[in-house]
Structure formats: structure tokens, C-alpha cells
Enzyme design. Structure first.
Site, PDB file in Angstrom:
ATOM      1  N   ASP A  69       0.818  -1.209   0.000  1.00 27.46           N
ATOM      2  CA  ASP A  69       0.000   0.000   0.000  1.00 27.46           C
ATOM      3  C   ASP A  69       0.856   1.266   0.000  1.00 27.46           C
ATOM      4  O   ASP A  69       1.988   1.277   0.503  1.00 27.46           O
ATOM      5  CB  ASP A  69      -0.870   0.054   1.258  1.00 27.46           C
ATOM      6  CG  ASP A  69      -2.105  -0.814   1.166  1.00 27.46           C
ATOM      7  OD1 ASP A  69      -2.177  -1.652   0.248  1.00 27.46           O
ATOM      8  OD2 ASP A  69      -2.984  -0.661   2.032  1.00 27.46           O
ATOM      9  N   HIS A 214       3.748  -2.076   3.348  1.00 26.32           N
ATOM     10  CA  HIS A 214       3.895  -0.756   2.728  1.00 26.32           C
ATOM     11  C   HIS A 214       5.324  -0.639   2.200  1.00 26.32           C
ATOM     12  O   HIS A 214       6.269  -0.796   2.973  1.00 26.32           O
ATOM     13  CB  HIS A 214       3.639   0.364   3.735  1.00 26.32           C
ATOM     14  CG  HIS A 214       2.280   0.338   4.358  1.00 26.32           C
ATOM     15  ND1 HIS A 214       1.941  -0.532   5.371  1.00 26.32           N
ATOM     16  CD2 HIS A 214       1.169   1.084   4.099  1.00 26.32           C
ATOM     17  CE1 HIS A 214       0.675  -0.318   5.727  1.00 26.32           C
ATOM     18  NE2 HIS A 214       0.180   0.651   4.979  1.00 26.32           N
TER      19      HIS A 214
END
Length: 261
Positions: A69, A214
Site C-alpha cells: 500500500d 507498505h
């Protein structure tokens, strides 16, 4: 929200940690979710429109989806090198502002190397706090930016903090986006310790799992090679989210979330 790294901005990382502690509890609240198994069983045959071509049958093989993400960022090219070396496909939920628009060549490389390019909004605003027009703007701007670079609009999106509701689902349906949550998180926004990130992922790993990481935090990309190696040793096959659902196809507006074993 994701402009810098935890080592340089401890205060914001603390805020992120507090907010994110509610992610899985609140994500999908009030909205029915669909498991990958349900999607496969409802999918029928491989010729269903929108279904991914299957390299493996995740009804028979222990599959897991690696997702990232809030990128792309400066470390994403290194991550792509790792994924290429390990022959692992991933799904990237990209932020528009200061990410897609800052690293267009990285976005193109993600697509060109066979990874799934997905939408994580334009500015990471919490969609359930917005009215319908602002939800549409957050999603549509990233749709358009990605299409301009890759020639294809995403079909998947991940709402920030996993927070969704009927309005978000309706706008997603209108824009042709299915919503994808997760079942495994390393909380890598809260630590730069790559060994801890690895440990958290491996402790939670399960078949049909979707891993949330991430690629913008200092500890994450260095943890990826050993995560991949250990999960492969345990018999997992890495797939993109569409492959995890195949022969089912991600339905616009629907919310997909695995169940833990």
C-alpha cells in the site's frame, strides 16, 4: 499521511499506530464481505468475464497474496528487483498524490512486470468521513492517473485504514472497483525492525491470506526476501489478488476479505 518514514517522523507514526489499531475491527463494518474461497466457488469456469488467467488453482494449492500500500516510493524499484528475482507477483495499491504522479516510470514498470496495479485513493483520506462527491474524487483521480500511465484503469481498490460503508461501495461499483481488505498485517508503519516485520507476517500466514505491507517504510523492503523464502519453504504459492479469486472475478463494489484459519 505517508509522505515520510517512521525514522524521521515518530510523532505521525504514533498517530498512525493508534488509528490503525482499529483497522481490522472497523474495516468493512456494516458491509458484507466475500472470502476468496466464496469468490472461487461462485466463479464457475475460467471463461467468466474479468476473471484472471490461472497459473495455479488456489482451490487446490496453498495460495497467499502479497500486497503493498501507499506507494510507489523511492524503495519500490528495489522491491521490484526482489520480486523479479524471486519470481513473485504482487498487488500494488497505489496512492495518487506525490506517488503515482511523482513516480510514473515506476508505475509503468509495476504494470509491465506483470504485477496488479490497484487504487489506494488520491490523498489517503478516510473515505467514510467524506460525502459521495469527495469519495468519487479520491478514487477517480487515481483511476485516471494510472490509466494515463499504463493504459488501463485499476479494477481493485483498498480503502484507507480498511474503512468502508455503503456509500463507498456504491461509488466503487460506479467506478468499476472491487474493494480488497487483508488478513495479515505486520504493522510496518510502527517499526523499522525488518526482523519484527518478518516475524509478524510469518506468525499470521495462512492459506488464502492477503498480506498488507507498505513499500514506503524503511524496514519493509529489506524484510521481503526472507518473508518470501520462508513462505515458499512452507509450501505457499504467491499470487495476485485476481489470481486468488479466479475463476471468480472481483465484482465492482464488493468487499473481499479472507477469513483466518
Amino acid at each position: 499521511m505517508f509522505r515520510s518514514r517512521p525514522g524521521r517522523r515518530r510523532g505521525t507514526a504514533t498517530v498512525l499506530l493508534a488509528a490503525a489499531s482499529l483497522m481490522l475491527t472497523l474495516g468493512g463494518c456494516g458491509v458484507d464481505t466475500v472470502t476468496p474461497q466464496d469468490a472461487r466457488e461462485d466463479g464457475g469456469t475460467d471463461d467468466k468475464p474479468g476473471s484472471a488467467a490461472r497459473r495455479v488453482d488456489c482451490a487446490e494449492v496453498k495460495c497467499i497474496a502479497l500486497t503493498f500500500d501507499a506507494g510507489p516510493g523511492r524503495d519500490t524499484p528495489r522491491l521490484l528487483d526482489i520480486l523479479k528475482e524471486k519470481q513473485v507477483p504482487a498487488t500494488f495499491f497505489l496512492l495518487g498524490h506525490k506517488h503515482v504522479d511523482r513516480y510514473p516510470q515506476v508505475v509503468k514498470r509495476i504494470a509491465d512486470e506483470g504485477h496488479e496495479v490497484a487504487n489506494h485513493t488520491w490523498t489517503h483520506r478516510i473515505l467514510t468521513d467524506l460525502d459521495e462527491a469527495d469519495v468519487r474524487d479520491e478514487l477517480a483521480r487515481t483511476q485516471d492517473a494510472v490509466e494515463k500511465i499504463t493504459g488501463r484503469k485499476p479494477t481493485l481498490m483498498r480503502p484507507p485504514q480498511g474503512r468502508t460503508d455503503e456509500t463507498v461501495s456504491e461509488v466503487s461499483r460506479e467506478l468499476g472497483l472491487a474493494q480488497v481488505l487483508w488478513s495479515i498485517t505486520a504493522k510496518d508503519y510502527s517499526t523499522t525492525d525488518s526482523a519484527l516485520i518478518r516475524q509478524r507476517v510469518l506468525e499470521q500466514a495462512h492459506g488464502d491470506g492477503i498480506i498488507l505491507l507498505h513499500d514506503i517504510y524503511d524496514g519493509t523492503v529489506p524484510a521481503v526476501p526472507s518473508i518470501i523464502d520462508e513462505l515458499k519453504r512452507r509450501g505457499y504459492t504467491f499470487v495476485t489478488v485476481p489470481e486468488l479469486l479466479a475463476p471468480g472475478a472481483a465484482e465492482p463494489g464488493a468487499v473481499y476479505r479472507p477469513e483466518k484459519d
